[in-house]
Enzyme design. Structure first.
Site, mmCIF file in Angstrom:
data_model
loop_
_atom_site.group_PDB
_atom_site.id
_atom_site.type_symbol
_atom_site.label_atom_id
_atom_site.label_comp_id
_atom_site.label_asym_id
_atom_site.label_seq_id
_atom_site.Cartn_x
_atom_site.Cartn_y
_atom_site.Cartn_z
ATOM 1 C CB CYS A 1 -0.937 0.001 1.199
ATOM 2 S SG CYS A 1 -1.939 -1.504 1.330
ATOM 3 C CG HIS B 1 -3.444 3.127 2.494
ATOM 4 N ND1 HIS B 1 -3.954 2.717 1.290
ATOM 5 C CD2 HIS B 1 -3.411 2.020 3.289
ATOM 6 C CE1 HIS B 1 -4.225 1.425 1.341
ATOM 7 N NE2 HIS B 1 -3.907 0.977 2.545
ATOM 8 C CG ASN C 1 -6.641 -1.401 1.630
ATOM 9 O OD1 ASN C 1 -5.957 -1.016 0.689
ATOM 10 N ND2 ASN C 1 -6.098 -1.818 2.766
#
EC number: 2.3.1.180
Length: 328
Positions: free
Chosen positions: A115, A255, A285
């Site tokens: 990520c 994020h 996500n």
């Protein structure tokens, strides 16, 4: 050496058409909409079509970013694709994308930092432009996480989605552009978030498939504790390197993993929610694609203005983290 000021001159995003809602997940695993929303903030996520791979999503986002930047694919010198779901081991997804775009001059490679990958990619590409090695770079975060998600595991299947975000980097006027980067890793936490199957340690076999070694494994509570600590730390360190403090932040682009993690970062930075770009309720996500999708959407919504100070910050498997201060 005199370094050129480097910034983002074009953004783009693409998400697949199919929407997977919390209510649909209720039919698949033992969970419910209220539980998911309360604990994660996610209401739905996008799922790639059967014929779509990561390079296809990256291609759509890249076309929009190039158009926004006002340049052609042949003017791109470098392509970096941050992903943990490449089309295949090799050739790289970046090389496949280079061919789809017709970016014949561009060097191309993939970057794996989960990520945090998009921030790592920005740091790499911006330094190459700053030194004069290249003029324009295309940095993409793109994922098909649905392909490595176990839809019988209620702890992980509620979290992940598919999509891509792209940016074009180039020289900008003095006083604008990237002011700092903060990158880090703690490999001792690698066991907390991983896909163990398919590599040289656990090759693909009927046994590895039966044991679900090719799906995402996450020790949720441990990753949560790491994320809550590192998001604020990384953002503050990037600000310190830029000679700024949290009062200078016009927009935080974090994020998009969990609303409670984002709220913790906002509290740490003394920021109201309206100073943060939050869209995880729509996309979940999307790993390396989360930050560039959020950035592109902020630009679409006219939430980013010339001279604004943006902080981009993320964390992910590795364990890794990254943050950047960018003056628009």
């Amino acid at each position: 050496m005199q370094l050129n000021p480097v910034g983002i001159i074009g953004t783009g995003k693409y998400v697949p058409e199919r929407i997977l809602t919390n209510h649909e997940l209720e039919q698949m695993v033992e969970t419910n909409d209220e539980w998911i929303v309360t604990r994660t903030g996610i209401r739905e996520r996008r799922i790639a079509a059967a014929e779509q791979a990561t390079s296809d999503l990256a291609f759509e986002a890249s076309k929009i970013a190039l158009q926004a930047a006002g340049i052609t694919a042949e003017e791109i010198d470098l392509i970096i694709v941050a992903t943990i779901t490449p089309d295949m081991f090799f050739p790289s997804t970046a090389c496949l994308l280079q061919d789809k775009l017709g970016a014949k001059k561009a060097a191309a490679f993939d970057l794996s930092a989960a990520c945090s990958g998009f921030i790592y990619g920005l740091a790499t590409a911006s330094n190459m432009i700053a030194t004069g090695m290249y003029k324009h770079a295309l940095v993409i975060g793109a994922e098909c996480l649905s392909r490595i998600t176990d839809y019988t595991d209620r702890n992980t299947c509620i979290l992940f989605g598919d999509g891509a975000g792209a940016v074009v980097l180039g020289q900008v006027q003095e006083g604008r552009g990237f002011r700092s980067f903060e990158l880090g890793a703690d490999g001792s936490g690698g066991e907390l978030l991983k896909v163990c199957g398919g590599g040289s340690r656990i090759p693909s076999t009927p046994e590895s498939i039966a044991d679900k070694k090719h799906f995402i494994y996450m020790a949720g509570s441990e990753v949560f504790k790491f994320a809550v600590r590192i998001m604020g730390n990384a953002a503050e360190e990037a600000l310190r390197k830029a000679g700024l403090d949290k009062s200078h932040i016009d927009l935080l682009i974090p994020h998009q993993a969990n609303i409670r993690i984002i709220q913790s970062a906002l509290n740490r930075l003394d920021l109201p929610a309206e100073k943060s770009m939050i869209n995880l309720d729509k996309y979940g996500n999307v790993s390396a694609a989360s930050i560039p999708i959020a950035l592109a959407e902020a630009v679409e919504q006219d939430r980013v203005h010339e001279g604004d100070t943006l902080v981009l910050v993320g964390f992910g498997g590795g364990l890794t983290w990254g943050a950047s201060v960018l003056v628009w």
